[in-house]
Scaffold this active site. Structure first.
Site, mmCIF file in Angstrom:
data_model
loop_
_atom_site.group_PDB
_atom_site.id
_atom_site.type_symbol
_atom_site.label_atom_id
_atom_site.label_comp_id
_atom_site.label_asym_id
_atom_site.label_seq_id
_atom_site.Cartn_x
_atom_site.Cartn_y
_atom_site.Cartn_z
ATOM 1 N N ASP A 303 40.775 -5.133 55.072
ATOM 2 C CA ASP A 303 40.485 -4.808 56.473
ATOM 3 C C ASP A 303 39.310 -5.612 57.020
ATOM 4 O OD1 ASP A 303 40.904 -3.602 58.880
ATOM 5 O OD2 ASP A 303 40.050 -1.666 58.344
ATOM 6 N N ARG A 326 32.848 -10.494 58.700
ATOM 7 C CA ARG A 326 32.915 -9.161 58.083
ATOM 8 C C ARG A 326 33.061 -9.253 56.555
ATOM 9 N NH1 ARG A 326 36.515 -4.525 61.065
ATOM 10 N NH2 ARG A 326 37.064 -3.255 59.270
#
Lengths: 530, 278
Positions: A303, A326
């Protein structure tokens, strides 16, 4: 009679001339030249480069200790308030949860208009009923809604000028992004990576709402990149585009980042790199045609959306784009070619211990989620996330909110069902692990070196603003708004706002007075010197 | 004639309405369907395991849901309510608001309930320990009550244990007595904050040179609120302290078997479970 009316009108007009309107048209030239009007904050990141830097220096490291709250505007919304306000000629425009938008007198916080579009009862956005802000162009502000409408509101009244449906919210599409106005277009990307949408970036005619182009972030049959998806998996491939991109007028390119492939945490069934998930796309602003792409995380199973702000930085003759991703690496690319310049870890990572020939971090096989679950760093929330970073041209440092948190990733296969959650996995922090740590980190983009870090009591979702006054502003999860010395990271001032920060600060000036504003809890706060 | 028809229609609507209400009362439309339980297991992992742990055994935050006896919900309909709306005053959020899952449909919630029912373990018929003796120990020789309160009686520096027996497994309670630092208890939870305060040990030296050691009731980047072993509450600014140290080594002593036998510990746990079941 007629003469009297004419006379009244004449009086009215001459009075109007005495008090010049607070409201001038925001032309695309003004957006391009935003540096010439630092009193205004014209785009989500403050300018097209995404630097979230203000040239205002009235509030500076010498006097910031006397900074004081000037007004508070209560939005009435609950949940995470992620908005960055815009300010144009004394009027502040912002959004709040549940499809709210509003305009305030930027000196006082008093509302001028409020707009809210009803949220359908059957809507289930993944991460709260959030919105990150508006775009402005001409006499309109532009709002993307949770039910996947794009709406143009009259900037003086909040009246709806046009309202178009971009996608069907019942199949998981929504907008949370602050749109970007470029030329005569309103550009925005869709959310819904947790529902198996087919991601896209749209551009609409600002005057009419007609769609001028759409770029599907998951290529269809016959298009390059389609071969990176197994079978029909492309149809529900995700790759949303839920954070605001940047714009390079010199090459007329929009840089827009994309999110996770779907299902987000299960790679089985979608063998391949899964283009253009977790990528940075360089799109021609007029046509939406892709010039180049760079994929940060191939075939992602954690994710790790690459939707962080792609920031344009120039170093000498090099035209670069930097992104704190991220997945825990700080990437610098050449924005002309899309070629990787460097990738350095800026937080705790365990998923990669090698790089490919281009220098791109490569995932270890054993980082894949398992049925029993095992720990990978960073966790699913990433080393950073939507919190906006900032770049200060005076210190040449890139400041980003970061967290060290590892998660247990465990597969949980799910069939695709339109409009239903489509994760294919579960992730959760291990209680027995060391506590999660949160920081504001100052990174030297030239070397990837972390020059300083300010450790928070707990991880924060606040973005950051750097200023010509030698300051970096950020917020914390405990509700503090904080000013740090941009060169050293030393805290110089703080104010307790009473609610956690999920937004990024911005700055503006009215009547020669500089303000810094940020959303926290359910409210927007503005600060100035006494 | 039209009047009769109207009456008939009204009666039908009423009957249908009652049938609907009864269905909700009677519980889960999916019953014990093993397919629903499997789907529910995956939904559970995605939406619930964050706090309730894989396998619903409790993750140190949320209660162990394999216990047949639940504090906030007994019937399937009550479970449905709790999952949909959360539990005020606790960290249990309403469906779709925990920022983690995307929120579930009604069907998915029923699947989760089917799953939870499928993993429930009936409590053993014979009590495992002597609750009365456990209470004596709690307030006496074991010294638990110096720091912990149960039903309004006891100390304040540790977490209130009135409800722990109703929400934690025996194993979890025993583990936290034998290894207090392994998983610190949660303290204050603020509504907008992602993480609750934990029972961390704090040692500070004030500007005047006074050392204070206690537990952080709350903390932010600039201030800390501490309670010490004499239950004095201190409100301090970090920048005015000579030193500030935090530790995840719990203030609670390690109750090894030589200090507290397995039997005595079982009795204390039996006491906490008897209180928690109320």
């Amino acid at each position: 009679m007629r003469a009297r009316i004419l006379f009244s009108l004449l009086i009215f007009c001459s009075v109007s001339a005495l008090f010049p309107p607070a409201h001038a048209q925001v032309t695309s030239e003004r957006l391009l030249n935003s540096a010439k009007e630092p009193q205004n904050w014209l785009t989500y990141s403050g300018d097209y480069s995404g630097r979230r830097f203000t040239a205002l220096d009235q509030i500076n490291s010498k006097n910031v200790s006397s900074l004081a709250a000037k007004w508070v505007y209560q939005t009435g919304a609950t949940g995470k308030l992620e908005t960055t306000p815009l300010v144009v000629d004394g009027i502040l425009y912002a959004t709040a949860q549940d499809n709210r938008a509003f305009a305030l007198d930027a000196r006082t916080g008093r509302p001028i208009w409020m707009y809210q579009r009803a949220v359908p009862a059957d809507i289930r956005p993944c991460c709260g009923h959030v919105n990150r802000g508006l775009a402005i162009l001409g006499d309109k502000v532009f709002l993307g809604t949770l039910d996947a409408h794009v709406i143009a509101l009259d900037s003086k009244t909040g009246n709806v000028i046009w309202d178009i449906v971009a996608a069907d919210y019942r199949t998981g599409y929504s907008f949370t992004v602050a749109p970007l106005a470029v030329k005569n277009l309103v550009v925005l990307g869709v959310s819904g990576g947790e529902y198996g949408v087919r991601g896209f970036i749209d551009a609409y005619d600002a005057n009419t709402g007609d769609r001028k182009w759409r770029f599907y972030t998951v290529p269809g049959p016959g298009e390059p990149g389609h071969e990176t998806w197994e079978g029909d998996s492309w149809k529900v491939g995700g790759a949303p585009a839920w954070n605001t991109g940047t714009y390079d007028a010199v090459t007329n390119q929009i840089f827009w980042p994309t999110g996770n492939p779907a299902p987000s945490n299960r790679g089985a069934g979608r063998a391949g790199d899964n283009l253009y998930s977790n990528s940075l796309l360089a799109l021609d602003a007029d046509t939406g045609k892709m010039n180049w792409y760079f994929q940060f995380t191939k075939h992602d199973e954690h994710d790790w959306d690459a939707t962080e702000i792609p920031m344009m930085i120039d170093a000498g003759n090099r035209h670069l784009i930097a992104q704190a991703n991220r997945n825990g690496f700080f990437y610098v690319l050449d924005r002309t070619s899309g070629k990787l310049v460097s990738a350095n870890a800026y937080g705790k990572i365990t998923w990669s211990d090698s790089k490919d020939a281009e220098g791109r971090p490569v995932a270890k096989k054993e980082a894949s989620p398992t049925l029993e679950g095992h720990t990978v760093c960073p966790g699913a929330l990433g080393t950073t996330n939507f919190m906006a970073p900032t770049y200060d041209p005076q210190t040449s440092l890139f400041y980003v909110t970061a967290r060290d948190q590892c998660d247990i990733f465990s597969t949980a296969p799910q069939p695709y069902e339109a409009g239903h959650a489509f994760y294919g996995s579960a992730y959760f922090p291990s209680d027995e692990a060391e506590p999660y740590r949160g920081f504001l980190k100052a990174i030297d983009p030239a070397t990837g070196e972390i020059k300083w870090k300010f450790e928070h009591t707990s991880p924060t979702w606040s973005g950051a603003l750097s200023t010509a006054g030698g300051l970096v502003f950020t917020g914390d999860a405990e509700g503090n708004f904080i000013a740090l010395d941009a060169a050293s990271g030393k805290p110089l001032w703080h104010f307790q706002m009473g609610g956690a920060v999920y937004a990024a600060p911005m700055a503006f000036a009215v009547d020669g007075k500089e303000y810094v504003a940020i959303a926290a809890g359910s409210a927007v706060y503005a600060f100035a010197l006494p | 004639m039209p009047k009769t028809k109207t009456l008939l229609l009204l009666a039908t609507i009423l009957l249908l309405g009652m049938a609907g209400a009864r269905a909700a009362d009677e519980g889960n439309p999916l019953g014990k369907d093993p397919k629903a339980a499997k789907a529910g297991e995956y939904e559970f992992r995605i939406n619930c395991a964050l706090c309730h742990g894989l396998g619903a055994h409790g993750g140190g935050r949320g209660p162990d849901l394999t216990r047949a006896q639940k504090k906030h919900a007994h019937s399937d309909a009550e479970l449905f309510q709790v999952i949909s709306n959360g539990i005020p005053g606790t960290v249990m959020p309403a469906n779709g608001t925990n920022g983690q899952g995307v929120g579930m449909t009604d069907e998915e919630i029923w699947q989760i309930i089917t799953y939870i029912r499928s993993v429930e373990v009936k409590a053993s018929a014979t009590p495992v320990g002597n609750a009365a003796h456990g209470k004596e120990l709690f307030y006496g020789d074991a010294n638990c009550s110096l720091c912990h309160m149960v039903e309004g009686k006891g100390g304040r520096i540790g977490p209130d244990l009135s409800s722990v027996g109703g929400s934690r497994t025996r194993d979890a309670i025993i583990d936290s007595v034998r290894n207090p630092s392994r998983r610190l208890a949660w303290g204050l939870t603020e509504s907008t904050k992602e993480f609750p305060q934990e029972y961390e040990t704090v040692t500070v030296v004030t500007a005047e040179g006074k050392e204070i050691k206690g537990v952080a009731l709350n903390e932010d980047n600039f201030s800390v609120q501490i309670i010490d072993s004499s239950e004095q509450v201190y409100l301090l600014d970090k920048d005015k302290l000579r030193s500030f140290k935090k530790s995840r080594e719990s203030l609670m002593p390690i109750y090894a078997p030589d200090l507290l036998s397995d039997k005595d510990l079982n009795d204390i746990v039996a006491y906490l479970i008897s209180v928690g079941a109320k």
